[in-house]
Design a protein around this motif. Structure first.
Motif, short mmCIF file in Angstrom:
data_model
loop_
_atom_site.label_atom_id
_atom_site.label_comp_id
_atom_site.label_asym_id
_atom_site.label_seq_id
_atom_site.Cartn_x
_atom_site.Cartn_y
_atom_site.Cartn_z
N UNK A 108 -11.91 -5.30 10.16
CA UNK A 108 -11.80 -4.24 11.16
C UNK A 108 -10.24 -3.71 11.58
N UNK A 109 -9.13 -4.56 11.18
CA UNK A 109 -7.59 -3.84 11.31
C UNK A 109 -7.76 -2.53 11.16
N UNK A 110 -8.47 -2.48 9.44
CA UNK A 110 -8.10 -0.94 8.90
C UNK A 110 -8.41 0.34 8.77
N UNK A 111 -9.37 0.41 9.83
CA UNK A 111 -9.10 2.27 11.02
C UNK A 111 -7.80 2.00 11.48
N UNK A 112 -7.49 1.16 12.21
CA UNK A 112 -6.53 1.21 13.58
C UNK A 112 -5.09 1.27 12.61
N UNK A 113 -5.03 0.66 11.67
CA UNK A 113 -4.21 0.62 10.31
C UNK A 113 -3.74 2.53 9.60
N UNK A 114 -4.82 2.87 9.46
CA UNK A 114 -5.16 4.30 8.93
C UNK A 114 -4.87 5.14 9.68
N UNK A 115 -4.94 5.05 11.31
CA UNK A 115 -4.61 6.34 11.85
C UNK A 115 -3.33 6.40 12.12
N UNK A 116 -2.36 5.76 11.44
CA UNK A 116 -0.88 6.00 12.16
C UNK A 116 0.02 7.07 11.92
N UNK A 117 -0.24 7.25 12.32
CA UNK A 117 0.82 9.37 12.67
C UNK A 117 2.83 8.74 13.09
N UNK A 118 3.10 9.82 12.10
CA UNK A 118 4.29 10.25 12.77
C UNK A 118 5.47 8.44 12.95
N UNK A 119 6.11 8.88 13.99
CA UNK A 119 7.03 7.33 14.02
C UNK A 119 6.21 6.49 14.43
N UNK A 120 4.90 6.27 15.16
CA UNK A 120 4.06 5.46 14.83
C UNK A 120 4.22 4.88 13.36
N UNK A 121 3.98 5.92 12.76
CA UNK A 121 3.60 4.34 11.09
C UNK A 121 5.14 4.25 10.70
N UNK A 122 6.35 4.57 11.29
CA UNK A 122 7.95 4.54 10.94
C UNK A 122 8.11 2.92 11.88
N UNK A 123 6.81 2.64 12.95
CA UNK A 123 7.80 1.87 13.35
C UNK A 123 6.99 0.64 14.16
N UNK A 124 5.87 0.77 13.98
CA UNK A 124 4.95 0.25 14.43
C UNK A 124 4.77 -1.53 13.55
N UNK A 125 4.69 -0.91 12.83
CA UNK A 125 4.49 -2.23 11.47
C UNK A 125 5.49 -3.12 11.04
N UNK A 126 7.03 -2.35 11.96
CA UNK A 126 7.93 -3.35 11.73
C UNK A 126 7.50 -4.25 12.55
N UNK A 127 7.11 -4.29 13.59
CA UNK A 127 7.07 -5.35 14.93
C UNK A 127 6.53 -5.99 14.57
N UNK A 128 5.11 -6.06 13.85
CA UNK A 128 4.79 -8.16 13.62
C UNK A 128 5.99 -8.95 12.43
N UNK A 129 6.16 -8.03 11.54
CA UNK A 129 7.70 -9.17 10.93
C UNK A 129 8.70 -8.76 11.63
N UNK A 130 9.14 -8.71 12.90
CA UNK A 130 10.11 -8.77 13.73
C UNK A 130 9.83 -9.77 14.57
N UNK A 131 8.58 -9.96 14.82
CA UNK A 131 8.06 -11.02 15.47
C UNK A 131 7.94 -12.21 15.18
N UNK A 132 7.84 -12.38 13.80
CA UNK A 132 8.08 -13.27 12.91
C UNK A 132 9.17 -13.82 12.69
N UNK A 133 10.53 -13.44 12.27
CA UNK A 133 11.98 -13.82 12.17
C UNK A 133 12.08 -14.35 13.98
N UNK A 134 11.28 -13.52 14.44
CA UNK A 134 11.99 -13.85 15.81
C UNK A 134 12.49 -15.49 16.35
N UNK A 135 10.56 -15.95 15.63
CA UNK A 135 9.60 -17.33 15.75
C UNK A 135 10.05 -18.07 14.95
N UNK A 136 10.31 -17.55 13.51
CA UNK A 136 10.34 -18.31 12.56
C UNK A 136 11.43 -18.60 11.68
#
Length: 390
Positions: free
Chosen positions: A171-199
């Motif tokens: 279900x998440x696939x279409x959201x990921x595949x819609x990423x373009x431009x700056x969103x593709x370069x920035x947004x996927x780094x946020x979950x790993x940043x959250x993992x770093x901050x919390x874990x």
């Protein structure tokens, strides 16, 4: 996988990333303060920055490529897919742990002076559940180790999670595949940043499968990115289009990350972490975007070496670290100098992997699956022998 739809850039990238692993693991012997299984007397601090430059994305991209490969496999039922993956990964893991890996704790233990010389006796103890002196070798607490094969264990786990949760993850696939431009370069780094901050501070990476929550969060996330990326032409074209942006941004992020890290190590929580952690994650993701974009442009063609390298990559991966450790065990005491020693370790490792794979592993039919190679079909074997007879 259909051969006409083969993604040469993914194949080439996999081979290049695993080749980098051989260089990286050799270099760790020469890094001041490294915790590698064997260390050279010629350690230097000069390797620190180049190794951090590579290390911040090297395992992440390996898991991402594994995810892409899983997405590109010919669609079968979830059960059939899982069984095929287990067959391909579990046998090399068990074979490697039983036959290839034990040389590493032996060399490590003897060089620490905590294991008696004599490989035969060591093996009897190792498989007999012997209690080792503290710090004898990495994993001494458990009595055995999978050392660099931890990647296979983690990959198997992620594939099982993927198959179990597939309807949800799809279900998440279409959201990921819609990423373009700056969103593709920035947004996927946020979950790993959250993992770093919390874990990250609570669960330092240990590769022991249990309690390794920070590593799982990072590697599973990148595995999923690869799976979502899969065959999506739009995303690959976008990565190729953004390749210059991602390259310059990655380099800038790296220097900012290093600047904050020099003020305060990222293993301490200070105000500098608010610069260091986001920059580390931005660098990791931008570097991967740059590598994927450039390799899609430069490597997506059927190179002559590729079909050989595709076969060699799994056996080389299984053999390389045991070869490095064994050669270091023989060569480090000889004090051959800071140029000759690493050169011999590197060329020796390549020679062991090359000869082991081409003369033995690929030729012996029962050994092939133990190193992740498909067994040769019987008629091909028959054809080989008939050619030999002529």
């Amino acid at each position: 996988m259909h051969h006409d739809s083969r993604r040469h850039d993914i194949d080439a990238l996999r081979c290049l990333v695993f080749s980098l692993l051989i260089l990286y693991h050799t270099a760790l012997m020469y890094l001041e303060g490294s915790s590698f299984h064997l260390r050279s007397s010629y350690a230097t601090d000069a390797l620190n920055m180049p190794l951090v430059f590579i290390n911040r994305w090297r395992m992440e991209i390996v898991f991402l490529i594994s995810g892409v490969s899983c997405a590109m496999m010919t669609p079968t039922s979830r059960g059939a897919f899982l069984w095929r993956r287990i067959k391909r990964l579990l046998l090399p893991l068990l074979f490697g742990m039983a036959i290839i890996i034990p040389i590493q704790p032996y060399c490590e233990g003897v060089s620490h002076g905590l294991v008696e010389p004599g490989f035969g006796r060591f093996l009897l103890h190792y498989f007999g559940g012997h209690a080792w002196p503290a710090g004898a070798f990495a994993g001494w607490q458990y009595g055995f180790t999978w050392n660099h094969l931890w990647y296979l264990v983690y990959l198997l786990l992620y594939i099982i999670v993927l198959v179990t949760l597939q309807p949800l993850l799809q279900r998440i696939t279409p959201y990921f595949r819609r990423l373009r431009g700056w969103r593709l370069l920035v947004l996927p780094a946020l979950p790993t940043l959250a993992a770093m901050a919390l874990l990250k501070m609570r669960y330092p990476e240990n590769h022991a499968l249990v309690g390794d929550w920070y590593a799982h969060a990072i590697y599973f996330t990148l595995f999923m990115y690869g799976w979502w990326l899969g065959n999506d032409k739009g995303l690959w074209q976008e990565l190729a289009r953004l390749r210059w942006h991602s390259l310059w941004l990655a380099l800038s992020a790296f220097f900012l990350y290093q600047y904050f890290d020099k003020i305060h190590s990222e293993n301490l929580l200070t105000w500098a972490s608010f610069g260091s952690w986001p920059m580390r994650n931005m660098y990791m993701w931008l570097a991967i975007c740059a590598i994927l974009g450039w390799s899609h442009i430069l490597l997506n063609r059927p190179f002559a070496w590729l079909s050989w390298a595709r076969q060699a990559v799994f056996p080389w991966y299984i053999l390389h670290q045991s070869a490095i450790v064994l050669l270091a065990y023989w060569l480090v005491p000889l004090q051959l100098g800071p140029v000759l020693e690493p050169l011999l370790v590197l060329t020796g490792t390549v020679a062991i992997c090359w000869l082991g794979t081409s003369l033995l592993i690929s030729k012996v039919n029962w050994l092939r699956p133990c190193f992740g190679l498909p067994a040769r079909p019987r008629q091909a074997v028959a054809a080989d022998t008939s050619l030999a007879a002529n």
